[in-house]
Design a protein around this motif. Structure first.
Motif, PDB file in Angstrom:
ATOM      1  N   ALA A  22      16.082  28.888   5.338  1.00 23.42           N
ATOM      2  CA  ALA A  22      14.896  29.408   4.653  1.00 23.42           C
ATOM      3  C   ALA A  22      14.159  30.405   5.551  1.00 23.42           C
ATOM      4  O   ALA A  22      14.644  30.753   6.631  1.00 23.42           O
ATOM      5  CB  ALA A  22      13.983  28.230   4.292  1.00 23.42           C
ATOM      6  N   ASN A  23      12.993  30.825   5.105  1.00 22.41           N
ATOM      7  CA  ASN A  23      12.115  31.628   5.970  1.00 22.41           C
ATOM      8  C   ASN A  23      10.762  30.921   6.061  1.00 22.41           C
ATOM      9  O   ASN A  23      10.542  29.903   5.411  1.00 22.41           O
ATOM     10  CB  ASN A  23      11.999  33.068   5.461  1.00 22.41           C
ATOM     11  N   HIS A  24       9.861  31.453   6.879  1.00 22.08           N
ATOM     12  CA  HIS A  24       8.585  30.760   7.119  1.00 22.08           C
ATOM     13  C   HIS A  24       7.842  30.428   5.827  1.00 22.08           C
ATOM     14  O   HIS A  24       7.198  29.397   5.721  1.00 22.08           O
ATOM     15  CB  HIS A  24       7.663  31.616   8.000  1.00 22.08           C
ATOM     16  N   SER A  25       7.937  31.302   4.860  1.00 22.49           N
ATOM     17  CA  SER A  25       7.122  31.137   3.644  1.00 22.49           C
ATOM     18  C   SER A  25       7.580  29.934   2.822  1.00 22.49           C
ATOM     19  O   SER A  25       6.790  29.348   2.094  1.00 22.49           O
ATOM     20  CB  SER A  25       7.182  32.398   2.782  1.00 22.49           C
ATOM     21  N   MET A  26       8.835  29.577   2.908  1.00 19.73           N
ATOM     22  CA  MET A  26       9.458  28.520   2.092  1.00 19.73           C
ATOM     23  C   MET A  26       9.445  28.846   0.602  1.00 19.73           C
ATOM     24  O   MET A  26       9.698  27.973  -0.227  1.00 19.73           O
ATOM     25  CB  MET A  26       8.775  27.158   2.287  1.00 19.73           C
ATOM     26  N   LEU A  27       9.131  30.068   0.259  1.00 22.96           N
ATOM     27  CA  LEU A  27       8.968  30.399  -1.160  1.00 22.96           C
ATOM     28  C   LEU A  27      10.150  31.184  -1.710  1.00 22.96           C
ATOM     29  O   LEU A  27      10.048  31.836  -2.745  1.00 22.96           O
ATOM     30  CB  LEU A  27       7.646  31.160  -1.370  1.00 22.96           C
ATOM     31  N   THR A  58       0.411  27.593   7.399  1.00 27.29           N
ATOM     32  CA  THR A  58       0.785  28.924   7.890  1.00 27.29           C
ATOM     33  C   THR A  58       2.294  29.140   7.855  1.00 27.29           C
ATOM     34  O   THR A  58       2.808  30.106   8.406  1.00 27.29           O
ATOM     35  CB  THR A  58       0.265  29.158   9.328  1.00 27.29           C
ATOM     36  N   GLY A  59       3.019  28.234   7.210  1.00 30.13           N
ATOM     37  CA  GLY A  59       4.462  28.406   7.068  1.00 30.13           C
ATOM     38  C   GLY A  59       5.236  27.419   7.931  1.00 30.13           C
ATOM     39  O   GLY A  59       4.689  26.832   8.864  1.00 30.13           O
ATOM     40  N   LEU A  60       6.506  27.247   7.599  1.00 28.94           N
ATOM     41  CA  LEU A  60       7.389  26.350   8.365  1.00 28.94           C
ATOM     42  C   LEU A  60       7.808  27.080   9.644  1.00 28.94           C
ATOM     43  O   LEU A  60       8.396  28.157   9.582  1.00 28.94           O
ATOM     44  CB  LEU A  60       8.612  26.000   7.506  1.00 28.94           C
ATOM     45  N   PRO A  61       7.495  26.505  10.820  1.00 30.26           N
ATOM     46  CA  PRO A  61       7.824  27.206  12.068  1.00 30.26           C
ATOM     47  C   PRO A  61       9.343  27.319  12.306  1.00 30.26           C
ATOM     48  O   PRO A  61      10.115  26.476  11.840  1.00 30.26           O
ATOM     49  CB  PRO A  61       7.189  26.335  13.154  1.00 30.26           C
ATOM     50  N   THR A  62       9.735  28.300  13.063  1.00 27.26           N
ATOM     51  CA  THR A  62      11.137  28.473  13.450  1.00 27.26           C
ATOM     52  C   THR A  62      11.631  27.202  14.151  1.00 27.26           C
ATOM     53  O   THR A  62      10.944  26.643  15.000  1.00 27.26           O
ATOM     54  CB  THR A  62      11.268  29.661  14.425  1.00 27.26           C
TER      55      THR A  62
END
Ligand code: ADP
Length: 172
Positions: A22-27, A58-62
């Motif tokens: 995924a990416n930070h946004s999870m969207l 603030t999003g899912l961290p790396t």
């Protein structure tokens, strides 16, 4: 844990959980992320939105991982993780290893015993495929877990062949 290598579309795998790059946004996004949201339907996105509101404003961290339903997928769960973007000037292997480790830890929390992983960071995030495979296989091999079977799923034939070669070189 048994480690297997397979070629195909991860959204079709009949396992307890599939892992999403995924990416930070999870969207949602491109690559395997887009394919998972398309095949899994709206329930996955709804749970991602809730996770964003409740846990990751603030999003899912790396390098971290979080689980949602698998929605309409054959898999009951999706474990979302965020790989590092490959960089020539900085070694981010620890972050890439962390994706596999935290995904296994989340699988342990939710009781998933059979997992399928994509080759995290090796698409839009440009990690060289041979090294991405080596990091994936060695981290899966070296991480203590209750997971019984992990399948590394390669989308195309050339990457699958490369993974077989790297696995053989590692004695797996
Ligand atoms: P990242 O942003 O972490 O690089 P990508 O989704 O762009 O993630 O790519 C990760 C890997 O997943 C790539 O090797 C890509 O070929 C592969 N991939 C893309 N779609 C699928 C799919 N449906 N099933 C399995 N692997 C896929």
């Amino acid at each position: 844990m048994r480690i297997e290598i397979a070629q195909g579309d991860i959204t079709t795998f009949e396992v307890d959980a599939i892992v999403n790059a995924a990416n930070h946004s999870m969207l949602g996004g491109g690559g395997v992320d887009g394919a998972i949201h398309r095949a899994g339907g709206k329930q996955i996105l709804a749970e991602c939105r809730r996770l964003r509101e409740d846990t990751y404003p603030t999003g899912l961290p790396t390098g971290e991982s979080a689980a949602t339903t698998g929605g309409d997928l054959p898999a009951a769960h999706v474990i979302h993780t965020v790989g590092p973007v490959w960089a020539k000037t900085k070694d981010k292997s620890d972050e890439l290893r962390s994706c596999y480790r935290t995904a296994l830890a989340v699988a342990d929390e939710i009781g998933a015993r059979r997992l399928a992983f994509p080759l995290i960071s090796a698409g839009l995030y440009k990690w060289p495929k041979d090294d991405a495979i080596r990091v994936a296989l060695t981290t899966l091999r070296d991480t203590p877990t209750q997971v019984e079977q992990a399948t590394l799923v390669l989308f195309d034939g050339a990457t699958y062949d490369l993974a077989r070669q790297v696995a053989a070189d590692l004695g797996l």
